[in-house]
Motif scaffolding. Structure first.
Motif, short mmCIF file in Angstrom:
data_model
loop_
_atom_site.label_atom_id
_atom_site.label_comp_id
_atom_site.label_asym_id
_atom_site.label_seq_id
_atom_site.Cartn_x
_atom_site.Cartn_y
_atom_site.Cartn_z
N GLY A 47 0.79 -1.23 0.00
CA GLY A 47 0.00 0.00 0.00
C GLY A 47 0.82 1.27 0.00
O GLY A 47 0.29 2.36 -0.25
N LYS A 48 2.11 1.16 0.29
CA LYS A 48 2.97 2.34 0.29
C LYS A 48 3.50 2.59 -1.13
O LYS A 48 3.42 1.73 -2.00
N VAL A 49 4.10 3.75 -1.34
CA VAL A 49 4.52 4.16 -2.67
C VAL A 49 5.74 3.38 -3.14
O VAL A 49 6.82 3.45 -2.53
N LYS A 50 5.55 2.66 -4.22
CA LYS A 50 6.64 1.94 -4.88
C LYS A 50 7.40 2.91 -5.78
O LYS A 50 8.62 2.92 -5.83
N GLN A 51 6.64 3.74 -6.51
CA GLN A 51 7.26 4.79 -7.30
C GLN A 51 6.22 5.86 -7.61
O GLN A 51 5.11 5.56 -8.04
N GLY A 52 6.60 7.09 -7.35
CA GLY A 52 5.76 8.24 -7.68
C GLY A 52 6.54 9.19 -8.57
O GLY A 52 7.74 9.39 -8.36
N LEU A 53 5.87 9.74 -9.55
CA LEU A 53 6.46 10.75 -10.41
C LEU A 53 5.49 11.93 -10.41
O LEU A 53 4.31 11.76 -10.65
N PHE A 54 6.01 13.12 -10.08
CA PHE A 54 5.17 14.30 -10.05
C PHE A 54 5.96 15.50 -10.57
O PHE A 54 7.18 15.45 -10.67
N THR A 55 5.22 16.53 -10.94
CA THR A 55 5.86 17.76 -11.42
C THR A 55 5.46 18.93 -10.54
O THR A 55 4.33 18.99 -10.03
N LEU A 56 6.39 19.85 -10.36
CA LEU A 56 6.16 21.12 -9.68
C LEU A 56 6.71 22.20 -10.59
O LEU A 56 7.90 22.16 -10.94
N ALA A 57 5.84 23.12 -11.01
CA ALA A 57 6.24 24.19 -11.92
C ALA A 57 6.98 23.62 -13.14
O ALA A 57 7.97 24.17 -13.60
N GLY A 58 6.50 22.49 -13.64
CA GLY A 58 7.06 21.88 -14.84
C GLY A 58 8.30 21.02 -14.62
O GLY A 58 8.76 20.35 -15.53
N GLN A 59 8.85 20.98 -13.41
CA GLN A 59 10.05 20.20 -13.09
C GLN A 59 9.63 18.83 -12.54
O GLN A 59 8.76 18.76 -11.68
N GLU A 60 10.25 17.76 -13.04
CA GLU A 60 9.91 16.42 -12.57
C GLU A 60 10.65 16.03 -11.29
O GLU A 60 11.83 16.34 -11.12
N TYR A 61 9.93 15.31 -10.43
CA TYR A 61 10.47 14.75 -9.19
C TYR A 61 9.97 13.32 -9.08
O TYR A 61 8.88 13.00 -9.53
N MET A 62 10.78 12.49 -8.46
CA MET A 62 10.40 11.10 -8.22
C MET A 62 10.44 10.88 -6.71
O MET A 62 11.17 11.56 -5.98
N CYS A 63 9.65 9.90 -6.24
CA CYS A 63 9.69 9.59 -4.82
C CYS A 63 9.25 8.14 -4.59
O CYS A 63 8.66 7.52 -5.48
N PHE A 64 9.54 7.64 -3.40
CA PHE A 64 9.06 6.32 -2.97
C PHE A 64 9.19 6.20 -1.47
O PHE A 64 9.84 7.02 -0.81
N ASP A 65 8.50 5.19 -0.93
CA ASP A 65 8.62 4.86 0.49
C ASP A 65 9.60 3.71 0.61
O ASP A 65 9.38 2.63 0.06
N SER A 66 10.68 3.96 1.34
CA SER A 66 11.69 2.92 1.54
C SER A 66 11.19 1.92 2.57
O SER A 66 10.71 2.30 3.64
N GLY A 67 11.31 0.64 2.24
CA GLY A 67 10.95 -0.39 3.20
C GLY A 67 11.98 -0.48 4.32
O GLY A 67 11.65 -0.33 5.49
N PRO A 68 13.24 -0.69 3.95
CA PRO A 68 14.26 -0.77 5.00
C PRO A 68 14.56 0.61 5.61
O PRO A 68 14.49 1.63 4.93
N ARG A 69 14.88 0.62 6.88
CA ARG A 69 15.30 1.85 7.56
C ARG A 69 16.77 2.09 7.25
O ARG A 69 17.57 1.16 7.17
#
Length: 132
Positions: A47-69
């Motif tokens: 249910g947590k983010v495996k991969q997210g891709l989003f834009t802010l003011a036209g600039q791309e960013y990627m994110c995810f939730d890390s399983g391991p600490r």
């Protein structure tokens, strides 16, 4: 060969989707492009983010939730720098991003711009906000 560079944000507390939604709500020309979640039996928290891709003011960013600490998280030595068009926009972003986070440099005139502020948001991501 065409190369592309994007900022990648790793969240350790399962906050990636909340952070992405928050950031997209603050900026013009911002949207969630793709969002996939970990499913049953995958190497991550279901249910947590495996991969997210989003834009802010036209600039791309990627994110995810890390399983391991990990023994590290976000640091102010790497920050997102935002050039604002108006003082009202800078003040709005500063207030929203600082809420629940921390102030690194209060809003002021530091000689290199009209107005500047630096905050770490509630997720730990550092933002420098500038009015040239």
């Amino acid at each position: 060969m065409s190369q592309k560079v994007a900022t990648f944000l790793m969240f350790q507390n399962g906050d990636a989707e909340e952070a992405m939604t928050f950031y997209v709500s603050l900026f013009d020309d911002a949207k969630v492009v793709t969002l996939t979640h970990y499913g049953p039996g995958e190497d991550g928290v279901e249910g947590k983010v495996k991969q997210g891709l989003f834009t802010l003011a036209g600039q791309e960013y990627m994110c995810f939730d890390s399983g391991p600490r990990h023994g590290f998280t976000f640091t102010p030595s790497m920050s997102l720098f935002v050039t604002c068009d108006t003082e009202a926009d800078l003040d709005r972003l500063y207030a929203a991003l600082a809420e629940g986070g921390g102030e690194l440099m209060p809003l002021g005139s530091y000689g290199f711009s009209t107005k500047f502020g630096w905050v770490a948001d509630r997720f730990g991501v550092s933002w420098q906000l500038n009015l040239p």
